[in-house]
Design a protein around this motif. Structure first.
Motif, short mmCIF file in Angstrom:
data_model
loop_
_atom_site.label_atom_id
_atom_site.label_comp_id
_atom_site.label_asym_id
_atom_site.label_seq_id
_atom_site.Cartn_x
_atom_site.Cartn_y
_atom_site.Cartn_z
N ALA A 316 0.82 -1.21 0.00
CA ALA A 316 0.00 0.00 0.00
C ALA A 316 0.85 1.26 0.00
CB ALA A 316 -0.94 -0.01 1.20
N LEU A 317 2.02 1.20 0.67
CA LEU A 317 2.91 2.36 0.72
C LEU A 317 3.90 2.39 -0.44
CD1 LEU A 317 3.77 2.46 4.54
CD2 LEU A 317 2.34 4.08 3.28
N GLY A 318 4.08 1.23 -1.11
CA GLY A 318 5.06 1.17 -2.20
C GLY A 318 6.49 1.30 -1.68
N CYS A 319 6.76 0.73 -0.50
CA CYS A 319 8.09 0.84 0.09
C CYS A 319 8.79 -0.52 0.00
CB CYS A 319 8.00 1.34 1.53
SG CYS A 319 6.97 0.33 2.60
N THR A 320 9.55 -0.90 1.01
CA THR A 320 10.24 -2.19 0.99
C THR A 320 9.45 -3.20 1.82
OG1 THR A 320 11.62 -1.49 2.86
CG2 THR A 320 12.54 -1.23 0.65
N ALA A 321 9.31 -4.41 1.28
CA ALA A 321 8.64 -5.50 1.99
C ALA A 321 9.69 -6.38 2.65
CB ALA A 321 7.79 -6.32 1.02
N LEU A 322 9.37 -6.87 3.84
CA LEU A 322 10.27 -7.75 4.59
C LEU A 322 11.63 -7.10 4.81
CD1 LEU A 322 9.39 -11.13 2.81
CD2 LEU A 322 8.38 -10.17 4.88
N ARG A 347 -2.38 -3.28 16.14
CA ARG A 347 -1.31 -3.79 15.29
C ARG A 347 -0.77 -2.71 14.36
NH1 ARG A 347 -3.34 -9.95 13.64
NH2 ARG A 347 -2.95 -10.86 15.72
N LEU A 348 -1.67 -1.92 13.79
CA LEU A 348 -1.23 -0.84 12.91
C LEU A 348 -0.38 0.17 13.68
CD1 LEU A 348 -4.44 -0.13 10.77
CD2 LEU A 348 -2.32 -1.19 10.00
N PRO A 357 4.05 7.73 7.34
CA PRO A 357 2.80 7.81 6.58
C PRO A 357 1.90 6.60 6.81
CG PRO A 357 4.65 7.28 5.15
CD PRO A 357 5.24 7.65 6.47
N VAL A 358 0.63 6.84 6.93
CA VAL A 358 -0.35 5.76 7.07
C VAL A 358 -0.99 5.55 5.70
CG1 VAL A 358 -2.48 5.03 8.20
CG2 VAL A 358 -0.79 6.36 9.48
N PRO A 359 -0.97 4.34 5.18
CA PRO A 359 -1.49 4.12 3.82
C PRO A 359 -2.98 4.39 3.72
CG PRO A 359 -1.01 2.02 4.90
CD PRO A 359 -0.47 3.10 5.78
N GLU A 360 -3.36 5.26 2.79
CA GLU A 360 -4.77 5.57 2.59
C GLU A 360 -5.46 4.54 1.70
OE1 GLU A 360 -5.10 9.52 1.09
OE2 GLU A 360 -4.28 10.47 2.90
N ASN A 361 -4.66 3.74 0.98
CA ASN A 361 -5.23 2.76 0.07
C ASN A 361 -5.15 1.34 0.63
OD1 ASN A 361 -2.48 2.73 -0.09
ND2 ASN A 361 -2.39 2.42 -2.31
#
Length: 575
Positions: A316-322, A347-348, A357-361
């Motif tokens: 959702a943020l388009g950042c790095t996963a794991l 959890r969030l 940033p908190v993902p809006e999508n």
């Protein structure tokens, strides 16, 4: 409404704009005259723009932009078969604007409603134009002297677009290709208005038989009858309705054994197939999770839901996963069916640091209907309304799939459930991951530990198992699939931030820093290495080297080659 030719077209365009429709100029070949009409999908042109356009293109045809901007959607009927198929779902004395096209087709204008998308042959002989589409309007022509014209007393200036009947909306949304059948006025009433107690089961059986005879799939028949059932007084229970549908389905299969074999046959010659170009599969988590349907399994309380939520936030943020894999941004739908809103909030707050940033999508739903209760239908509606969605997480599969019907084998049930979810992923070109459980016992092949039959893994494009490994990395993620290389990844869990981090390939990640350094020395050397050379490279005591290297041989990451020489297994003798 009669307009002249050149000036009449501008006047018509201004008239449509005066009725709050978005209008653009088009050539007789239906292509827009202007370079970009995209802005007018969200905002109608001003009066001066219309005058400027028609000053530059006096022969331009007025076209109405469909969708929310104009408040209309249009069904484009191009054949007599299509007209019959459409009018089968319209009640008598139904009035809505209708224009005749130069080819003899018809444009039916309906009041806009979200949930449909532009489709060719949404039903037999009918296309649908809504958000992102447009249609030429009277008095435009095709350049051969034939014009678009309103049917008598059904023009857009005097008749408001009508609400689309619910049953027609559902058929268009499903995108079924049905053929027209004879329908009596009584049947029309049954379809559109429902029936009272005492007639519901028999009518449901008639309608189910009719839809199966039209070639509709079970899910499509179920969706249509669930909509019809809402109009009954009172409605049938879900159990009664679904039992009736299953019964009629079995009867239809017995009476028409060849029908399934003749539907949707696709094939290629070998020479055509070998030359055909296909796009590479898209990855939601590059190298690990491609598009399609996947199953992520793990034991209770081992962090599989957290892993799913971590990946959803990253996408959702388009950042790095794991912690290390760059992913592209996409909308995410997380069906957290075993959680509460309060737990999800906690959890969030723990995963997403302050001021980040908190993902809006990213959308989280603690409640969602099961598949047997329109769950997949509602999912399709969601995807149509949220076109940026690329990742759907179902947590858990057991909370989403319907109860197993009697007289259905467990394998057939598991495979059918997975296939239906996969069909949604394939239809929308997205990734859907269902979180599932493992058996209590462990098998030699971890994929065999997935709870249920092989129908669960057999229907999935990608299968993942999250397994704890005591004494080594916090967990091993086993991955296999049709489009992904089978691999095992070492993950480490950080409790304070509720985050999983990728350490690397499992065979390369060791339980201690010293053991990891010994393995790295052998791997990086690239040639067979003796214990003394490893001692020189690491600086560790020689007795530790002699104790550690056999452990690396035992776990399979290093092998002995020759007398007292060792090499990284994946490199072999060639480095």
């Amino acid at each position: 409404m009669g307009f002249g030719e050149a000036n009449g077209r501008l006047a018509a365009a201004q008239g449509y704009r005066g009725k709050d429709y978005s209008v653009i100029p088009c050539h007789s070949n239906k292509k827009p005259c202007i370079d970009s009409w995209a802005p007018h999908q969200s905002e109608a042109a001003r009066k001066y723009q219309l005058e400027e356009w028609w000053s530059n293109y006096p022969d331009a045809n007025p076209a109405i932009v469909t969708g929310e901007v104009s408040g209309v959607m249009v069904v484009d009927v191009d054949s007599e078969e299509g007209r019959k198929a459409l009018e089968e779902f319209l009640p008598e004395n139904y009035a809505t604007p209708i224009a005749r096209t130069p080819s003899g087709g018809l444009h039916y204008y309906f009041k806009y409603r979200p949930g449909l998308r532009n489709r060719v042959r949404a039903i037999s002989g009918c296309d649908i134009r809504t958000d992102g589409g447009y249609v030429l309007a009277p008095p435009g022509n095709n350049g051969n002297g034939r014009s678009y014209e309103w049917l008598p007393d059904l023009d857009l200036f005097n008749v408001e677009p009508a609400e689309m009947p619910e049953i027609l909306f559902d058929v268009l949304r499903q995108g079924v290709k049905c053929s027209p059948t004879e329908t009596s006025a009584e049947q029309q009433t049954l379809i559109l208005e429902g029936v009272c107690e005492g007639q519901r089961n028999s009518t449901a059986a008639k309608l189910a038989g009719r839809y199966f005879n039209m070639g509709l799939a079970t899910e499509e028949v179920t969706a249509l009858l669930e909509t019809w059932n809402d109009h009954n007084i009172p409605p049938l229970s879900d159990k009664e309705l679904h039992t009736t549908i299953e019964s009629i389905k079995r009867t239809d299969e017995r009476n028409n054994p060849k029908r399934q074999a003749t539907q949707e046959i696709t094939g290629y010659s070998a020479s055509d197939l070998i030359c055909k170009e296909f796009t590479d599969p898209r990855w939601i988590i590059p190298g690990i999770i491609p598009e399609g349907y996947g199953v992520l399994s793990g034991k209770p309380k081992h962090g599989k839901s957290i892993l799913g939520l971590n990946m959803g936030i990253s996408v959702a943020l388009g950042c790095t996963a794991l912690g290390s894999i760059k992913v592209n941004e996409a909308g995410v739908l997380y069906l957290a069916l075993e959680d509460t809103a309060r737990r999800l909030q906690q959890r969030l707050q723990q995963i997403i640091p302050d001021r980040s940033p908190v993902p809006e999508n990213l959308y989280l739903y603690p409640q969602w209907p099961r598949m047997g209760n329109r769950g997949l239908t509602i999912l399709r509606e969601w995807l149509q309304e949220h076109s940026d969605t690329g990742f759907v997480i179902i947590d858990t599969l057991a909370k989403f799939r319907p109860p197993k019907p009697r007289n259905t084998s467990p394998y057939d049930f598991d495979y059918e459930v997975g296939s239906k979810i996969k069909s949604v992923a394939d239809e929308y070109g997205i990734t859907i991951i269902a979180i599932h459980h493992l058996r209590k016992t462990e098998s030699e092949d971890r994929m065999d530990d997935v709870s249920g039959t092989f129908g669960i893994t057999g229907s999935a494009d990608t299968t993942m198992v999250l397994a704890r490994k005591s004494g080594q990395a916090d967990a091993i993620l086993h991955v296999t699939g049709r489009d992904v290389e089978s691999a095992e990844y070492a993950l480490q869990f950080d409790s304070p931030t509720l985050s999983w981090q990728l350490l690397g390939r499992a065979e390369e990640v060791k339980s201690t820093e010293k053991m990891q350094a010994v393995f790295n020395a052998i791997r990086d050397h690239g040639q067979p290495m003796s214990p003394k050379e490893i001692f020189t490279a690491t600086g560790y005591r020689i007795d530790y080297i002699y104790k550690t290297v056999p452990k690396l041989v035992e776990d399979g990451s290093v092998k002995k080659v020759g007398r007292g020489m060792y090499v990284c297994k994946e490199r072999g003798l060639d480095g």
